[in-house]
Design a protein around this motif. Structure first.
Motif, mmCIF file in Angstrom:
data_model
loop_
_atom_site.group_PDB
_atom_site.id
_atom_site.type_symbol
_atom_site.label_atom_id
_atom_site.label_comp_id
_atom_site.label_asym_id
_atom_site.label_seq_id
_atom_site.Cartn_x
_atom_site.Cartn_y
_atom_site.Cartn_z
ATOM 1 N N GLY A 197 0.797 -1.211 0.000
ATOM 2 C CA GLY A 197 0.000 0.000 0.000
ATOM 3 C C GLY A 197 0.834 1.269 0.000
ATOM 4 O O GLY A 197 2.077 1.236 -0.025
ATOM 5 N N PHE A 198 0.134 2.405 0.045
ATOM 6 C CA PHE A 198 0.778 3.711 0.006
ATOM 7 C C PHE A 198 1.755 3.874 1.165
ATOM 8 O O PHE A 198 1.427 3.608 2.326
ATOM 9 C CB PHE A 198 -0.292 4.803 0.071
ATOM 10 N N ASN A 199 2.986 4.297 0.842
ATOM 11 C CA ASN A 199 4.044 4.586 1.819
ATOM 12 C C ASN A 199 4.359 3.390 2.704
ATOM 13 O O ASN A 199 4.789 3.540 3.847
ATOM 14 C CB ASN A 199 3.682 5.790 2.701
ATOM 15 N N SER A 200 4.165 2.199 2.174
ATOM 16 C CA SER A 200 4.540 0.978 2.877
ATOM 17 C C SER A 200 5.796 0.420 2.217
ATOM 18 O O SER A 200 6.588 1.193 1.672
ATOM 19 C CB SER A 200 3.367 -0.008 2.839
ATOM 20 N N GLY A 201 5.987 -0.910 2.256
ATOM 21 C CA GLY A 201 7.229 -1.425 1.704
ATOM 22 C C GLY A 201 7.165 -2.893 1.328
ATOM 23 O O GLY A 201 6.231 -3.619 1.684
ATOM 24 N N TRP A 234 -4.478 14.399 1.519
ATOM 25 C CA TRP A 234 -3.058 14.360 1.889
ATOM 26 C C TRP A 234 -2.201 15.352 1.125
ATOM 27 O O TRP A 234 -0.971 15.381 1.291
ATOM 28 C CB TRP A 234 -2.491 12.956 1.658
ATOM 29 N N VAL A 235 -2.805 16.151 0.259
ATOM 30 C CA VAL A 235 -2.029 17.110 -0.537
ATOM 31 C C VAL A 235 -1.261 18.049 0.382
ATOM 32 O O VAL A 235 -1.808 18.570 1.363
ATOM 33 C CB VAL A 235 -2.948 17.900 -1.490
ATOM 34 N N ASP A 236 0.024 18.241 0.067
ATOM 35 C CA ASP A 236 0.979 19.073 0.800
ATOM 36 C C ASP A 236 1.447 18.441 2.106
ATOM 37 O O ASP A 236 2.250 19.038 2.834
ATOM 38 C CB ASP A 236 0.414 20.471 1.097
ATOM 39 N N GLU A 237 0.976 17.217 2.387
ATOM 40 C CA GLU A 237 1.462 16.520 3.583
ATOM 41 C C GLU A 237 2.784 15.848 3.262
ATOM 42 O O GLU A 237 2.977 15.294 2.177
ATOM 43 C CB GLU A 237 0.439 15.485 4.038
ATOM 44 N N VAL A 238 3.725 15.896 4.209
ATOM 45 C CA VAL A 238 5.053 15.312 4.027
ATOM 46 C C VAL A 238 5.067 13.899 4.624
ATOM 47 O O VAL A 238 4.604 13.686 5.753
ATOM 48 C CB VAL A 238 6.139 16.172 4.688
ATOM 49 N N PHE A 239 5.593 12.952 3.870
ATOM 50 C CA PHE A 239 5.694 11.564 4.312
ATOM 51 C C PHE A 239 7.155 11.128 4.274
ATOM 52 O O PHE A 239 7.951 11.632 3.472
ATOM 53 C CB PHE A 239 4.883 10.636 3.408
ATOM 54 N N VAL A 240 7.503 10.179 5.133
ATOM 55 C CA VAL A 240 8.818 9.541 5.107
ATOM 56 C C VAL A 240 8.585 8.040 5.039
ATOM 57 O O VAL A 240 7.871 7.477 5.883
ATOM 58 C CB VAL A 240 9.652 9.888 6.347
ATOM 59 N N ASN A 241 9.146 7.398 4.031
ATOM 60 C CA ASN A 241 8.973 5.963 3.891
ATOM 61 C C ASN A 241 9.918 5.232 4.834
ATOM 62 O O ASN A 241 11.136 5.409 4.774
ATOM 63 C CB ASN A 241 9.220 5.521 2.445
ATOM 64 N N PRO A 264 4.387 -15.051 12.842
ATOM 65 C CA PRO A 264 3.751 -13.808 13.315
ATOM 66 C C PRO A 264 4.695 -12.611 13.174
ATOM 67 O O PRO A 264 5.917 -12.763 13.204
ATOM 68 C CB PRO A 264 3.450 -14.108 14.785
ATOM 69 N N HIS A 265 4.114 -11.434 12.994
ATOM 70 C CA HIS A 265 4.863 -10.176 12.941
ATOM 71 C C HIS A 265 4.270 -9.201 13.943
ATOM 72 O O HIS A 265 3.074 -9.204 14.202
ATOM 73 C CB HIS A 265 4.826 -9.571 11.529
ATOM 74 N N ALA A 266 5.122 -8.380 14.504
ATOM 75 C CA ALA A 266 4.693 -7.509 15.598
ATOM 76 C C ALA A 266 3.771 -6.396 15.155
ATOM 77 O O ALA A 266 2.897 -5.975 15.879
ATOM 78 C CB ALA A 266 5.926 -6.913 16.301
ATOM 79 N N ALA A 267 3.978 -5.872 13.933
ATOM 80 C CA ALA A 267 3.200 -4.722 13.480
ATOM 81 C C ALA A 267 2.788 -4.919 12.042
ATOM 82 O O ALA A 267 3.427 -5.653 11.283
ATOM 83 C CB ALA A 267 4.018 -3.444 13.622
ATOM 84 N N LEU A 268 1.731 -4.273 11.665
ATOM 85 C CA LEU A 268 1.224 -4.374 10.300
ATOM 86 C C LEU A 268 1.122 -3.008 9.660
ATOM 87 O O LEU A 268 0.703 -2.039 10.288
ATOM 88 C CB LEU A 268 -0.156 -5.016 10.280
ATOM 89 N N THR A 269 1.545 -2.934 8.398
ATOM 90 C CA THR A 269 1.267 -1.770 7.569
ATOM 91 C C THR A 269 0.605 -2.269 6.311
ATOM 92 O O THR A 269 0.465 -3.470 6.099
ATOM 93 C CB THR A 269 2.566 -1.009 7.219
ATOM 94 N N THR A 270 0.189 -1.346 5.460
ATOM 95 C CA THR A 270 -0.515 -1.751 4.253
ATOM 96 C C THR A 270 0.424 -2.280 3.193
ATOM 97 O O THR A 270 -0.037 -2.785 2.187
ATOM 98 C CB THR A 270 -1.310 -0.577 3.680
#
Length: 214
Positions: free
Chosen positions: A19-23, A109-116, A208-214
């Motif tokens: 998903g967006f800004n995931s990996g 999200w326009v103009d919002e700054v993200f860090v991957n 199992p994994h500790a955390a989930l992202t998209t």
């Protein structure tokens, strides 16, 4: 008469799109790789650029290595990109909380700054993101039997009703209480691979994994 889905051969490989800004090493991507490895099935989980057109181009470039009839899979924005490729190439797709009308979503999200977190890239969502998403969005979903849609009733980002409407007629699994991260995928990989004509042992589960992202 059997639908075209059931006349298809088993998928020749799996392309999973995060998903967006995931990996590429998000837990769901790792789980899909583990499941494919268990079946000795080719699998690609590329790290996608944040720009939609670039992400779709990179994803499409990986299809050739996965044989003549790969199964597409994707979460959230990756589900949208998987839909674009499924419509373009007539492929099967398994979607996890897919983004519907993504230009509308990204408009907030326009103009919002993200860090991957995977690449360390810092970027800002701009109007070009919206324009590219709008241009890429299919007018409609054809042959809904090609799709498996996994939805969580507690998705805090997307409204499952939107996906129900867009993918009407698709095989749909609604998981009570699952959020946007959809940790429930660990228990539904059997269904995901079955959509591509492959059978995991019913009791098989990924690590199992500790955390989930998209």
């Amino acid at each position: 008469m059997l639908s075209p889905l059931y006349r298809m051969k088993p998928a020749s490989g799996v392309l999973y799109l995060h998903g967006f800004n995931s990996g590429a090493d998000s837990p769901k991507a790792v789980w899909v790789r583990e499941a494919c490895s268990h079946l000795d099935l080719a699998c690609a989980t590329p790290q996608l650029p944040h720009r939609p057109a670039d992400a779709l181009a990179l994803a499409e470039s990986r299809l050739a290595e996965l044989g003549p009839e790969p199964l597409l899979a994707g979460s959230s924005m990756g589900g949208f990109l998987a839909t674009c490729l499924a419509e373009r190439h007539g492929l099967r797709a398994a979607l996890i909380n897919p983004a519907v009308a993504p230009a509308r979503l990204v408009a907030d999200w326009v103009d919002e700054v993200f860090v991957n977190a995977t690449t360390g890239e810092r970027f800002t969502v701009g109007e070009k993101h919206l324009a590219e998403l709008a241009a890429l969005t299919p007018a409609k979903v054809t042959a809904p039997e090609r799709y498996l849609v996994l939805l969580g009733t507690a998705d805090e980002v997307l409204d499952p009703a939107d996906a129900f409407a867009l993918y009407r007629g698709a095989r749909t699994l609604l998981h009570p209480g699952a959020d946007h991260g959809f940790a429930a995928l660990a228990g539904h990989l059997t269904a995901l691979l079955a959509h591509g004509g492959h059978a995991l042992p019913p009791a098989w589960r990924p690590r199992p994994h500790a955390a989930l992202t998209t």
